[in-house]
Design an enzyme around this catalytic site. Sequence first.
Site, PDB file in Angstrom:
ATOM      1  N   SER A 136      -0.642  36.872   0.235  1.00 26.14           N
ATOM      2  CA  SER A 136      -2.070  36.875   0.560  1.00 26.14           C
ATOM      3  C   SER A 136      -2.249  37.395   1.976  1.00 26.14           C
ATOM      4  CB  SER A 136      -2.642  35.461   0.429  1.00 26.14           C
ATOM      5  OG  SER A 136      -4.011  35.441   0.755  1.00 26.14           O
ATOM      6  N   LYS A 162      -2.592  40.261  -2.495  1.00 31.70           N
ATOM      7  CA  LYS A 162      -3.963  39.742  -2.507  1.00 31.70           C
ATOM      8  C   LYS A 162      -4.622  40.061  -1.179  1.00 31.70           C
ATOM      9  CE  LYS A 162      -5.199  35.208  -2.315  1.00 31.70           C
ATOM     10  NZ  LYS A 162      -5.512  33.832  -2.817  1.00 31.70           N
ATOM     11  N   LYS A 164      -8.045  39.695   1.170  1.00 35.55           N
ATOM     12  CA  LYS A 164      -9.303  39.003   1.420  1.00 35.55           C
ATOM     13  C   LYS A 164     -10.410  40.041   1.678  1.00 35.55           C
ATOM     14  CE  LYS A 164      -7.733  34.702   1.440  1.00 35.55           C
ATOM     15  NZ  LYS A 164      -8.230  33.618   0.565  1.00 35.55           N
ATOM     16  N   ASP A 189      -9.828  38.823  -3.060  1.00 32.84           N
ATOM     17  CA  ASP A 189     -10.282  37.428  -2.969  1.00 32.84           C
ATOM     18  C   ASP A 189     -11.514  37.375  -2.075  1.00 32.84           C
ATOM     19  OD1 ASP A 189     -10.625  34.726  -2.900  1.00 32.84           O
ATOM     20  OD2 ASP A 189      -8.754  34.272  -1.868  1.00 32.84           O
ATOM     21  N   GLU A 214     -11.161  37.412  -7.214  1.00 33.81           N
ATOM     22  CA  GLU A 214     -11.147  35.950  -7.186  1.00 33.81           C
ATOM     23  C   GLU A 214     -12.418  35.407  -6.535  1.00 33.81           C
ATOM     24  OE1 GLU A 214      -8.186  32.328  -5.700  1.00 33.81           O
ATOM     25  OE2 GLU A 214      -7.783  34.398  -5.116  1.00 33.81           O
ATOM     26  N   ASP A 239     -11.505  30.017  -8.586  1.00 29.08           N
ATOM     27  CA  ASP A 239     -10.721  29.193  -7.667  1.00 29.08           C
ATOM     28  C   ASP A 239     -11.544  27.959  -7.307  1.00 29.08           C
ATOM     29  OD1 ASP A 239      -9.402  28.049  -5.497  1.00 29.08           O
ATOM     30  OD2 ASP A 239      -9.317  29.856  -4.286  1.00 29.08           O
ATOM     31  N   LYS A 263      -4.735  25.316  -7.944  1.00 24.91           N
ATOM     32  CA  LYS A 263      -4.247  24.773  -6.682  1.00 24.91           C
ATOM     33  C   LYS A 263      -4.115  23.259  -6.842  1.00 24.91           C
ATOM     34  CE  LYS A 263      -6.146  28.333  -3.618  1.00 24.91           C
ATOM     35  NZ  LYS A 263      -7.182  28.641  -2.597  1.00 24.91           N
ATOM     36  N   GLY A 291      -2.339  29.398  -2.918  1.00 26.78           N
ATOM     37  CA  GLY A 291      -1.815  28.750  -1.718  1.00 26.78           C
ATOM     38  C   GLY A 291      -2.917  28.288  -0.784  1.00 26.78           C
TER      39      GLY A 291
END
Length: 369
Positions: A136, A162, A164, A189, A214, A239, A263, A291
């Site tokens: 990530s 991944k 952001k 994400d 996400e 999520d 998670k 995570g």
Amino acid sequence: MPIKQIKLRKLNMRLKDPFTTSFGTMEDKEFYITEAIDTHGNSGFGESVAFTSPWYSEETVKTNLHVMEDFLIKILQENNINHPDDVSKLFEPIKRNNMAKAALEGAIWDLYAKGENISLATALGGEKKEIDVGISIGIQPTVKDLLHTIGDYVHAGYKRIKIKIKPGWDVDVLRAVREQFPDTPIMADANSAYTLADISHLQQLDDLNLTMIEQPLAHDDIVDHAKLQAVMATPICLDESIHSLEDTKKAIQLGSCKIINIKIGRVGGLTEAKRIHDYCLENGIDVWCGGMLEAGVGRAHNIALTTLSGFTLPGDTAGSARYWEKDIIKPEVTVENGLITVPNKPGIGYEMDEDALEAFTVSEKIFDF
């Protein structure tokens, strides 16, 4: 499984590099390491994953302490526990506060596995001997910096990247990434940064062959996500919206997503995480393990969970060195060619590094049974 004592250690660890999302930037991680000790002197360890501010969920480091100290530990003191699954049932009268629940339940799962002389993965029903892992990457200062960082991790063999995103740092950035890395599995994400007013903008992502996007919409939504998924080819992964098996069932029935990020802390522990996994496996929904910038104990719990067969997509459980100059377990979690070898020792499979644990501890509370 007679528990004799529970210890709560508050730690403060500095991240190797600041981690930026649409919520903000983190440089330090405060959290609790929980330790459950039985009458034979065995210890099991868990980790709280809440942040100091309530930007990911309503929970914080301080509320975790309050709920564990004033409610959850008292419940454990007043009840007998035969199996870790009993814990989530006992905690049901306490609404939400899932990260506090998971921190204690995780320690009891580790203690149980050690008492049975089996790995935590085996205790959960996992079978994989190694797991695929992704990475990530937080929001970078420039696109050039992002491309350079991705290149390093692709070269290291990570199975998925991944990225952001947020308004103003999204479609053009991802387009540049896809141009330079045409065959790399890429996901975005959003951490709830968009609304349905952004549908036409988000639909541009369909041209980029992303593995998923996400949580693009509100943290507590499953209705609008269904509307968005109906007009997007890119799979939506939920999520923050998923806190329980019941949330999972409703999201799937509505068509809110095609993938779910499990998670452990967000759903209240390993028992509920396993129930969600089992339901998704039965209904053809891919899952992966997300995570929360965990230290070694939380990372070990994620590894054990990911050994379950329904975890078909690489998770966020990168090696310790990705985040920390020094972790609190030994050996540290390492990644080779995008794979983590699952430890087969009893419990979480890693020893605590007592010197590191002591160095990062800022306070400690002990509760006798």
